[in-house]
Design an enzyme around this catalytic site. Sequence first.
Site: not given
Ligand code: PEP
Length: 266
Positions: A11-13, A108, A110, A180, A186, A225, A246-247
Amino acid sequence: MKERRACIIGNWKMHGSAQMIRTFFAEFFAALASHPAALSGIEWVICPPFVYLPHILENLHQLNNLTHTVSGSLGAQNTYSEATGAFTGEVAPEMLRDIGCQWVIVGHSERRTLFYEDNTRIARKFLAAYDAGLFPVLCVGETRAERETGKTWEVIQRQLEAVFAIAPIESLTTAVIAYEPVWAIGTGLTATPEQAEAVHLAIRDWIAKRDPCLAATARLLYGGSVKADNAAGLFAMPNIDGALVGGASIIAQEFFDIVKSAKARI
Ligand code: PEP
């Protein structure tokens, strides 16, 4: 374990640019050139911002054609619950299908917190995506306060029930559920493999009560993470079938290494 193909979704956000995508794929290809069989048998997906979907698709086609062993596919980070109409700024699931998108993230945290999407809205998006032939990635998870007050399962159950009150449980033949924990997204705080496994097992039991056969095949991903250095420990758990990343998914070598870590599940 074998009947569930490992799946890693990036997930590049709201990150990326045309230049960044060129660099990402050059690096991803270089990683693959030194380990040609590293990703075979693993399903992996990149979900960029909407405007970059065609860029990513073109790069995935080139990569898949060059290697013949890689199966990367395209996902979106969001969609709407209607097929067409006066909904300024929204993108329909049918439109995503139309341009070659196969997956879409729904629910998600967010979207839930920053854009006020509630369980009803998320359920409608999930159903619309499924009906349009997309594979939804349904995100569920508790906040830190909910975990600390012992409400983790209550929250997740409510999130699941809202969706499967209107969507058929058989949708889990193609859809995946991503657990999640909000406190891990994040933040650099990953749930331990044991913490994640406990929730995954509870989700699988929840599915089993509705359809025992599906419970064996439904894929449950962990997100929060995930990095190259903690992925293998998570994937070693019997009920963790992959990750929503994500990141770390915007760093080509890191994402490559996370996908590669899922090889142990094959
Ligand atoms: C996400 O955005 O779904 C996520 C898990 O982010 P991160 O890996 O950065 O915690």
